[in-house]
Design an enzyme around this catalytic site. Sequence first.
Site, short mmCIF file in Angstrom:
data_model
loop_
_atom_site.label_atom_id
_atom_site.label_comp_id
_atom_site.label_asym_id
_atom_site.label_seq_id
_atom_site.Cartn_x
_atom_site.Cartn_y
_atom_site.Cartn_z
N GLU A 13 0.84 -1.20 0.00
CA GLU A 13 0.00 0.00 0.00
C GLU A 13 0.88 1.25 0.00
O GLU A 13 0.49 2.30 -0.54
CB GLU A 13 -0.90 0.01 1.25
CG GLU A 13 -1.94 -1.10 1.26
CD GLU A 13 -2.56 -1.34 2.65
OE1 GLU A 13 -3.65 -1.92 2.70
OE2 GLU A 13 -1.94 -0.98 3.68
N ASP A 199 -12.62 -5.30 -1.50
CA ASP A 199 -13.57 -6.42 -1.48
C ASP A 199 -14.91 -5.95 -0.93
O ASP A 199 -14.98 -5.03 -0.14
CB ASP A 199 -13.01 -7.55 -0.61
CG ASP A 199 -12.56 -7.05 0.74
OD1 ASP A 199 -11.38 -6.71 0.89
OD2 ASP A 199 -13.40 -6.96 1.64
N1 SAH Z 1 -3.91 -11.64 1.91
C1 SAH Z 1 -3.34 -10.38 2.31
C2 SAH Z 1 -3.68 -10.11 3.73
C3 SAH Z 1 -4.30 -8.80 3.89
S1 SAH Z 1 -5.29 -8.72 5.28
C4 SAH Z 1 -1.88 -10.43 1.97
O1 SAH Z 1 -1.60 -10.85 0.88
O2 SAH Z 1 -1.00 -10.02 2.71
C5 SAH Z 1 -6.17 -7.33 5.05
C6 SAH Z 1 -5.48 -5.97 5.11
O3 SAH Z 1 -6.24 -5.16 4.26
C7 SAH Z 1 -5.54 -5.29 6.47
O4 SAH Z 1 -4.45 -4.43 6.65
C8 SAH Z 1 -6.87 -4.55 6.44
O5 SAH Z 1 -6.82 -3.26 7.03
C9 SAH Z 1 -7.24 -4.42 4.97
N2 SAH Z 1 -8.53 -5.01 4.55
C10 SAH Z 1 -8.93 -5.08 3.25
N3 SAH Z 1 -10.15 -5.65 3.16
C11 SAH Z 1 -10.56 -5.93 4.42
C12 SAH Z 1 -11.74 -6.54 4.95
N4 SAH Z 1 -12.75 -6.94 4.20
N5 SAH Z 1 -11.82 -6.71 6.29
C13 SAH Z 1 -10.81 -6.30 7.09
N6 SAH Z 1 -9.67 -5.73 6.62
C14 SAH Z 1 -9.53 -5.54 5.30
#
Ligand code: SAH
Length: 238
Positions: A13, A199
């Site tokens: 990000e 999402d």
């Molecule tokens: N699979 C990802 C993990 C990201 S976890 C990776 O490849 O590393 C999610 C991160 O995105 C967190 O920092 C959170 O703040 C944000 N985020 C995006 N969508 C979210 C959702 N639906 N619920 C909670 N956090 C979300």
Amino acid sequence: MKKICFVVAMEGEAKPLIRHFGLRHIGGRFGQLPSQAYEAFYAGKEITLITNGVDSETGLDYIGCEAAVLSAHLAISSFPPDLIINAGTAGGFASKGAQIGDVYLSDRYVVFHDRRVAIPGWDKMGQGYLPCADCRNIASRIRAKLGVCTSGSSLDITEEDLEQMKQTGGEVKDMEAAAIAWVASLYHIPLLCVKAITDLVDTGHPTPEQFNDNFLLATQRLDDACFRLIDEKLIDEL
Ligand code: SAH
């Protein structure tokens, strides 16, 4: 608004922001703690950016509220800013009009959705209701929507989380904003959250897949919004 601090969970990000503002990495600024600091002078502002850092064993970003509190505290105590901008990705609700790639600015207050303490007084404290800057006059200028940001420790959503969001009006779901808002409130530093939707949590599609598919698009939109806040001096109108 001379000193601006971006607090960002994930390296992915932060990368476009680091490039655009010409931020320099300050290695070892926080000793053995994982948070990473970057800084630059840009357009008359002192800009710093903190990321939560990466777990050396797994190579994964430290996401979530604990890492966010640590980063926000380190950022504020080492170079106190006039404004904190928490930039990140988030889940949105199709039922509330969100679309993938939408950018939201925080509105009204920032809350938690997974701290359930059913005792009068403590219930509200658990939810947080933390202050954020009034962004109503700048949101439309960057075609951003306004929404209550709500944080928890999980990527998925439970019935209980949904119930809390119904009570608080939370509609931009992430894992850091409220933690950062709490630290900002302790220091009385204004905060604004800029969140791009990766999402939609209420469409039945698995969130991890959506997150991975849409991460690049959302971070582009996120970073464009952040560039405009600084380049067009919109933050000076807060
Ligand atoms: N699979 C990802 C993990 C990201 S976890 C990776 O490849 O590393 C999610 C991160 O995105 C967190 O920092 C959170 O703040 C944000 N985020 C995006 N969508 C979210 C959702 N639906 N619920 C909670 N956090 C979300």
